[in-house]
Design a protein around this motif. Structure first.
Motif, PDB file in Angstrom:
ATOM      1  N   ASN A 139       1.237  -1.111   0.125  1.00 19.38           N
ATOM      2  CA  ASN A 139      -0.099  -0.116  -0.087  1.00 19.38           C
ATOM      3  C   ASN A 139       1.202   0.810   0.289  1.00 19.38           C
ATOM      4  N   GLN A 140       1.395   1.341   0.799  1.00 16.84           N
ATOM      5  CA  GLN A 140       2.820   2.147   0.919  1.00 16.84           C
ATOM      6  C   GLN A 140       4.057   2.801  -0.201  1.00 16.84           C
ATOM      7  N   LEU A 141       3.798   1.662  -1.299  1.00 13.45           N
ATOM      8  CA  LEU A 141       5.069   2.053  -2.145  1.00 13.45           C
ATOM      9  C   LEU A 141       3.833   2.231  -3.476  1.00 13.45           C
ATOM     10  N   PHE A 142       2.194   2.100  -3.342  1.00 10.94           N
ATOM     11  CA  PHE A 142       1.648   2.943  -4.007  1.00 10.94           C
ATOM     12  C   PHE A 142       0.783   3.876  -3.905  1.00 10.94           C
ATOM     13  N   GLU A 143       1.226   3.763  -3.155  1.00 12.30           N
ATOM     14  CA  GLU A 143       0.764   5.496  -2.764  1.00 12.30           C
ATOM     15  C   GLU A 143       1.811   6.802  -2.262  1.00 12.30           C
ATOM     16  N   THR A 144       3.050   5.746  -2.060  1.00  9.64           N
ATOM     17  CA  THR A 144       4.343   7.193  -2.125  1.00  9.64           C
ATOM     18  C   THR A 144       4.713   7.270  -3.656  1.00  9.64           C
ATOM     19  N   SER A 145       4.428   6.094  -4.124  1.00 10.67           N
ATOM     20  CA  SER A 145       4.633   6.688  -5.982  1.00 10.67           C
ATOM     21  C   SER A 145       3.687   7.185  -6.318  1.00 10.67           C
ATOM     22  N   ARG A 146       2.700   7.181  -6.104  1.00 11.25           N
ATOM     23  CA  ARG A 146       1.110   7.519  -6.873  1.00 11.25           C
ATOM     24  C   ARG A 146       1.506   9.488  -6.265  1.00 11.25           C
ATOM     25  N   ASP A 147       1.567   9.658  -5.231  1.00  8.54           N
ATOM     26  CA  ASP A 147       1.531  11.342  -5.084  1.00  8.54           C
ATOM     27  C   ASP A 147       3.387  11.606  -5.199  1.00  8.54           C
ATOM     28  N   TYR A 148       4.351  10.700  -5.133  1.00  6.38           N
ATOM     29  CA  TYR A 148       5.740  11.809  -6.063  1.00  6.38           C
ATOM     30  C   TYR A 148       4.865  11.923  -7.856  1.00  6.38           C
TER      31      TYR A 148
END
Length: 365
Positions: free
Chosen positions: A270-279
């Motif tokens: 989840n954190q992988l997708f959230e971090t990449s999405r925000d960046y």
């Protein structure tokens, strides 16, 4: 700039676009050009872009205030020694290569640091050659400028001025930093896209089901795998150290993802997708980067007889050229039924406006 003389060694897509941009803003600039395909130089002269067609590297270059090396990266360094005897005091030699260390090292070996200022216009197209160049290809695109240890501030500013004049956004970088940055944001993505396409090819069944279903998001993220193999071989070989380092980091990150996936660590994924999405969402939309953008959108419409013809007629009536049009069979990411690609942003924006008037349901890509 109207009283300056500029030579282009190679006049393809990028060199031709720079020359066109200069002529647009400073029509009195005298432009010389040399390349092996003389017919393209003849066309450039007919267009009023090239004033003097050079038969080779010779005495005529002694007139030049600027010399642009616009051949493939493996050849640009070779031309340095050929033009060196003809450089007048104060002349600037630059290039447009997408890797910089190779040519900077050649400049140092030849003792040409006081003449050279590296350059990399970060724009391109799936089409090549002078015939596809435009005077606006580099508008709002980053133009990286890489001085040498002996480049003066005045020399750097002269190249900055040309970049700004043709509508680019100049950024001055150390050539080592340039190659590390482009290894991550340009060179690695091409390797990833190509390897991913080959992975699907090798994993597909005899009926080619993966190939058949590979549309939508898969085609978007692997679009750059259609680039020139010869060009990307040259780029990878001339930036192999940085690319190897970035590739090792990427492999390590994939191994970490694999490990967490095997552990069923949902919070990590989840954190992988959230971090990449925000960046990813923080990226600027105003300037183009090293990978040529695709100007396209999709239209959600019923599959009716004549529907595509009607849409095409609407756009053709306004003189809007379509680069490609096709049906989306895989629409799991919310794409519309019909995907339309254009040659430039202006055509895409005008098409969007025209189709909105006819109440088409449009979806941006």
């Amino acid at each position: 700039m109207n009283d300056e003389v500029i030579a282009f060694i190679g006049l393809g897509l990028i060199g031709g676009s720079i020359a066109r941009g200069i002529k647009r803003e400073a029509p009195g600039t005298k432009i010389m050009a040399y390349m092996r395909t003389r017919s393209r130089l003849m066309k450039a002269r007919e267009d009023g872009i090239v004033d003097v067609i050079l038969d080779g590297i010779g005495e005529e270059l002694s007139e030049c205030d600027f010399i642009f090396l616009c051949t493939p990266v493996e050849y640009n360094a070779d031309y340095l020694s050929k033009i060196r005897p003809f450089l007048k005091p104060g002349a600037i030699v630059t290039d447009v290569g997408s890797t910089k260390t190779d040519i900077h090292e050649a400049v140092i070996r030849l003792g040409m640091e006081s003449w050279f200022v590296g350059g990399h216009p970060m724009a391109g197209s799936e089409k090549t050659g002078y015939e596809n160049s435009t005077d606006h290809l580099l508008e709002n695109a980053y133009y990286i400028i890489t001085p040498t240890a002996k480049t003066t501030e005045e020399q750097t500013e002269r190249l900055v001025h040309i970049a700004e004049m043709i509508g680019s956004i100049p950024i001055v970088l150390d050539f080592h930093e340039h190659d590390f940055v482009t290894a991550a944001i340009s060179h690695l993505p091409h390797i990833v896209a190509s390897s991913l396409v080959n992975l699907v090819k090798d994993s597909d069944n005899q009926q080619g089901l993966m190939k058949r279903l590979a549309a939508g998001g898969f085609k978007d993220i692997t679009r750059i795998a259609s680039s020139s193999p010869e060009m990307w071989e040259q780029i990878c070989m001339t930036n192999h150290q940085n690319l190897s380092l970035i590739l090792e980091r990427y492999i390590a990150s994939l191994n970490q993802i694999l490990d967490q996936l095997n552990k069923k660590n949902g919070s990590y994924i989840n954190q992988l997708f959230e971090t990449s999405r925000d960046y990813r969402n923080s990226f600027s939309e105003k300037a183009t980067g090293p990978i040529a953008p695709e100007y396209s959108f999709t239209v959600d419409m019923a599959d009716e007889v004549g529907a595509i013809s009607t849409l095409s007629v609407i756009l053709a009536a306004k003189g809007i050229s379509i680069r490609n049009i096709g049906i989306n069979h895989n629409r799991e990411h919310g794409e519309g039924t019909l995907r339309i690609a254009f040659y430039d942003r202006e055509s895409m924006d005008e098409a969007w406006k025209q189709l909105e008037r006819y109440h088409y349901d449009l979806i941006s890509n």
